[in-house]
Design an enzyme around this catalytic site. Structure first.
Site, PDB file in Angstrom:
ATOM      1  CD  GLU A 239     -25.056  61.174 -47.056  1.00 21.63           C
ATOM      2  OE1 GLU A 239     -25.519  61.504 -45.947  1.00 21.63           O
ATOM      3  OE2 GLU A 239     -23.830  61.029 -47.272  1.00 21.63           O
TER       4      GLU A 239
ATOM      5  CD  GLU B  74     -22.970  56.893 -45.376  1.00 23.48           C
ATOM      6  OE1 GLU B  74     -22.887  57.831 -46.175  1.00 23.48           O
ATOM      7  OE2 GLU B  74     -23.887  56.040 -45.429  1.00 23.48           O
TER       8      GLU B  74
END
Length: 257
Positions: free
Chosen positions: A111, A131
């Site tokens: 990210e 995640e």
């Protein structure tokens, strides 16, 4: 360069700012203190007229493995009020930012790459949104930025599988700009930055902003919305210098104003 015990190192190289995540003992994962220092580094890049482009990299062979899980377990989140997650996710700098990736760029590490405008990665780098494997969602921008950068079904597979993949996979699908040999990512990112800095810094920043904002504009809004941003470059001293340099057949000397 900033102090060696800092979690974020900053180094000026001419008009370039190199920002290094300096937590190699934790694979450059991010805790609150690191996010605050990253926020300050992004402020420096934005506010200093002598800095035109930034590079983000990681110390000692890894980019970042995302949020520090030990810090999260203590209830500490790597978020700042100003720029959001990792001190950059919600509000990246207005000037171009390049990610130089070695080793792992996982979870928030990927990210962070998606918060940058260009990515240079080692062939040995491994990148992914991991995640879901921890019953967490990638809320640092990955789930909406990734499908804007690569095909929908590919982005969906990356997000739902949580599987780290080699940088060549992301290069194949257009996310990574330059693929280099291990240990060469920062060097190649600097070469790319120097090439970009042959152009006027205000025009670089304005072009980035127009591209960034245009995601939310329709055609009519785009024609109107780009004008006030582009005027910053058109009405600058550098614009006059660029015209003079062209006429005199010499290299322009930019001042960032």
């Amino acid at each position: 360069m900033s102090e060696k015990n800092s979690k974020i190192l900053t180094e000026r190289r001419g008009h370039l700012l190199v920002v290094t995540i300096n937590r190699p003992e934790a694979r450059n994962s991010m805790d609150k203190a690191t996010a605050l220092e990253m926020n300050a580094a992004m402020d420096l890049l934005d506010e200093d007229d002598n800095l035109y482009i930034g590079i983000v990299t990681g110390a000692q062979g890894n980019f970042s493995t995302g949020a520090d899980l030990k810090a999260l377990a203590r209830g500490e989140r790597p978020i700042t009020e100003d720029r959001g997650g990792f001190g950059v996710f919600r509000r990246p700098p207005r000037k171009p930012l390049i990610a130089a990736v070695e080793g792992y760029a996982l979870g928030g590490g990927l990210e962070l790459c998606l918060s940058c405008d260009l990515i240079v990665a080692s062939r040995a780098a491994r990148m992914g949104l991991t995640e879901v494997r921890h019953s967490v969602c990638a809320t640092g921008g990955g789930l909406f930025r990734l499908p804007r950068r690569i095909p929908y079904h590919i982005a969906m597979e990356v997000a739902l599988s949580g599987e780290p993949r080699e940088a060549s996979f992301y290069h194949q699908h257009g996310l990574v700009n330059r693929l280099v040999e291990p240990g060469c990512a920062l060097q190649e990112a600097m070469v790319l930055a120097e090439r970009l800095m042959e152009s006027a810094p205000l025009a670089l920043a304005a072009s980035k902003e127009i591209i960034w904002r245009s995601r939310d504009w329709n055609e009519e809004e785009a024609w109107a919305g780009q004008q006030p941003i582009a005027l910053r470059a058109f009405e600058s001293e550098d614009r006059r210098e660029g015209l003079a340099a062209f006429a005199e057949k010499r290299k322009a000397v930019w001042k960032g104003r």
